[in-house]
Design a protein around this motif. Structure first.
Motif, short mmCIF file in Angstrom:
data_model
loop_
_atom_site.label_atom_id
_atom_site.label_comp_id
_atom_site.label_asym_id
_atom_site.label_seq_id
_atom_site.Cartn_x
_atom_site.Cartn_y
_atom_site.Cartn_z
N MET A 190 4.68 11.90 1.05
CA MET A 190 4.69 10.55 1.51
C MET A 190 5.44 10.17 2.66
SD MET A 190 2.01 9.63 -0.36
CE MET A 190 2.20 7.92 0.15
N ALA A 191 6.66 11.02 2.69
CA ALA A 191 7.63 10.34 3.95
C ALA A 191 7.03 10.73 5.42
CB ALA A 191 9.10 11.26 3.52
N PRO A 192 6.26 11.61 5.40
CA PRO A 192 5.64 11.74 6.85
C PRO A 192 4.48 10.51 7.03
CG PRO A 192 5.56 13.81 5.72
CD PRO A 192 6.18 12.90 4.66
N ILE A 193 3.76 10.18 6.05
CA ILE A 193 3.00 8.85 6.14
C ILE A 193 3.83 7.73 6.39
CG2 ILE A 193 1.28 7.74 4.77
CD1 ILE A 193 0.37 10.46 3.51
N GLY A 194 4.90 7.59 5.88
CA GLY A 194 5.67 6.40 6.25
C GLY A 194 6.21 6.13 7.54
N ILE A 195 6.65 7.20 8.18
CA ILE A 195 7.21 7.28 9.26
C ILE A 195 5.79 7.24 10.37
CG2 ILE A 195 7.97 9.08 11.28
CD1 ILE A 195 9.41 10.56 8.95
N ALA A 196 4.65 7.82 9.89
CA ALA A 196 3.46 7.51 10.73
C ALA A 196 3.09 6.03 10.96
CB ALA A 196 2.33 8.39 10.41
N ILE A 197 3.15 5.49 9.69
CA ILE A 197 2.73 3.83 9.76
C ILE A 197 3.78 3.14 10.63
CG2 ILE A 197 3.03 2.08 8.29
CD1 ILE A 197 2.22 3.50 5.85
N ALA A 198 4.88 3.27 10.69
CA ALA A 198 6.05 2.80 11.46
C ALA A 198 5.58 2.81 13.04
CB ALA A 198 7.38 3.25 10.96
N GLU A 199 5.46 4.38 13.26
CA GLU A 199 5.14 4.62 14.57
C GLU A 199 3.99 3.94 15.07
OE1 GLU A 199 4.93 8.96 14.66
OE2 GLU A 199 7.06 9.29 14.78
N THR A 200 2.85 3.80 14.13
CA THR A 200 1.59 3.13 14.76
C THR A 200 2.01 1.74 14.96
OG1 THR A 200 0.35 4.71 13.18
CG2 THR A 200 -0.64 2.47 13.85
N MET A 201 2.90 0.96 14.21
CA MET A 201 3.14 -0.38 14.49
C MET A 201 4.19 -0.56 15.52
SD MET A 201 2.88 -1.72 10.52
CE MET A 201 3.24 -3.64 11.08
N GLY A 202 4.89 0.56 15.92
CA GLY A 202 5.87 0.72 16.95
C GLY A 202 6.99 0.15 16.35
N ILE A 203 7.59 0.09 15.24
CA ILE A 203 8.69 -0.19 14.40
C ILE A 203 9.67 0.65 14.01
CG2 ILE A 203 7.95 -2.69 14.23
CD1 ILE A 203 7.56 -1.90 11.11
N GLU A 204 10.79 0.49 13.71
CA GLU A 204 11.56 1.39 12.85
C GLU A 204 11.01 1.66 11.55
OE1 GLU A 204 14.72 2.69 13.97
OE2 GLU A 204 14.43 1.62 15.72
N VAL B 52 0.66 -1.20 0.03
CA VAL B 52 -0.08 -0.18 0.05
C VAL B 52 0.94 1.17 -0.09
CG1 VAL B 52 -1.56 1.48 1.30
CG2 VAL B 52 -1.97 -1.14 1.03
N ALA B 53 2.08 1.42 0.67
CA ALA B 53 2.89 2.23 0.79
C ALA B 53 3.40 2.66 -0.61
CB ALA B 53 3.91 2.12 1.89
N ILE B 54 4.01 1.65 -1.28
CA ILE B 54 4.46 1.79 -2.46
C ILE B 54 3.47 2.27 -3.52
CG2 ILE B 54 5.24 0.54 -4.66
CD1 ILE B 54 6.82 -1.45 -2.36
N LEU B 55 2.53 1.62 -3.79
CA LEU B 55 1.25 2.09 -4.55
C LEU B 55 0.82 3.65 -4.19
CD1 LEU B 55 -0.57 -1.33 -5.00
CD2 LEU B 55 0.93 -0.17 -6.47
N SER B 56 0.59 3.68 -2.98
CA SER B 56 0.36 5.14 -2.50
C SER B 56 1.40 6.25 -3.21
CB SER B 56 0.10 5.38 -1.07
OG SER B 56 -0.83 4.57 -0.41
N TYR C 243 9.36 1.44 5.75
CA TYR C 243 8.23 2.28 5.14
C TYR C 243 8.54 3.36 4.69
CZ TYR C 243 5.75 -1.69 7.53
OH TYR C 243 5.57 -2.79 7.88
N VAL C 244 9.36 4.21 5.20
CA VAL C 244 9.64 5.47 4.64
C VAL C 244 10.16 5.31 3.07
CG1 VAL C 244 11.35 7.41 4.75
CG2 VAL C 244 10.04 6.68 6.84
N MET C 245 11.42 4.32 3.23
CA MET C 245 11.75 3.79 1.84
C MET C 245 10.79 3.53 0.72
SD MET C 245 14.73 4.96 2.32
CE MET C 245 15.39 4.59 0.69
N ALA C 246 9.76 2.49 1.27
CA ALA C 246 8.93 1.90 0.30
C ALA C 246 8.00 3.14 -0.15
CB ALA C 246 7.80 1.32 1.12
N THR C 247 7.61 4.40 0.70
CA THR C 247 6.94 5.39 0.16
C THR C 247 7.93 6.42 -0.73
OG1 THR C 247 7.45 6.67 2.10
CG2 THR C 247 5.41 5.65 2.14
N LEU C 248 9.10 6.41 -0.51
CA LEU C 248 9.86 7.25 -1.17
C LEU C 248 10.33 6.60 -2.61
CD1 LEU C 248 12.59 8.58 1.42
CD2 LEU C 248 10.39 9.81 0.36
N PHE C 249 10.62 5.40 -2.48
CA PHE C 249 10.83 4.57 -3.86
C PHE C 249 9.35 4.82 -4.54
CE2 PHE C 249 14.66 2.72 -2.00
CZ PHE C 249 15.63 3.37 -3.11
#
Length: 192
Positions: A115-129, A96-100, A133-139
């Motif tokens: 998109m980068a802030p959304i990738g960060i927010a996804i990781a924060e929601t899941m409690g992981i680094e 979803v991050a890549i397609l978004s 997700y930032v790289m998936a959204t950026l790429f």
């Protein structure tokens, strides 16, 4: 002689951009442009014909909007929505991050800043680094170049190469599909 000097200037500018944090890349590129004009490769009068002020303002504006998304909580809301939609499946969230990012980049220049802030927010929601997700959204944001408005480079290429929007779409679709597959394979291997 000017070809040798031009080659030397390009090598110096690129090397300095990669290995020296002393000056911002924009300053180094500007110094390089002036040096190219000084050796007579490009007349000073034509320097401003190559300067794309619209693209620069557009990219800067998108970066400000991306910062605003992060600080207002909109990126957090989007991240939570994506996690709820996918059910915390890391692979589904990555897709979803890549397609978004890909969809956003097809209609909006500077979408990586959005998109980068959304990738960060996804990781924060899941409690992981956040790296994966930032790289998936950026790429993803750099993938689908289906329209000339997707990225300033396409606008330059279209105008300079006398291409049509149909040409851009055709080659962008092929490049986009190949890139989506590559990102889906390599981002988890490296960052997740």
């Amino acid at each position: 002689m000017s070809q040798t000097l031009l080659t030397a200037i390009i090598i110096l500018v690129v090397t300095y951009m990669f290995f020296s944090p002393r000056f911002p890349n924009a300053v180094v590129a500007t110094i390089g442009a002036v040096a190219v004009a000084l050796i007579g490769t490009v007349p000073f009068k034509s320097l401003f014909t190559y300067y794309a002020s619209t693209s620069i303002v557009l990219m800067a504006g998108m970066m400000i909007i991306g910062g605003g998304m992060f600080h207002t909580g909109f990126a957090g809301w989007m991240g939570n929505s994506i996690v709820k939609l996918t059910g915390k499946s890391e692979k589904s969230i990555q897709v979803v991050a890549i397609l978004s990012g890909a969809v956003m980049s097809s209609v909006c220049s500077g979408s990586a800043a959005l998109m980068a802030p959304i990738g960060i927010a996804i990781a924060e929601t899941m409690g992981i680094e956040p790296y994966g997700y930032v790289m998936a959204t950026l790429f993803g944001s750099g993938i689908c170049c289906l329209t000339p408005m997707a990225t300033p480079i396409l606008a330059f290429v279209m105008e300079g190469g006398h291409y049509t929007p149909k040409d851009i779409f055709k080659w962008g679709l092929l490049e986009g599909l190949a890139s989506i597959i590559a990102v889906a394979v390599f981002v988890p291997m490296i960052w997740m």
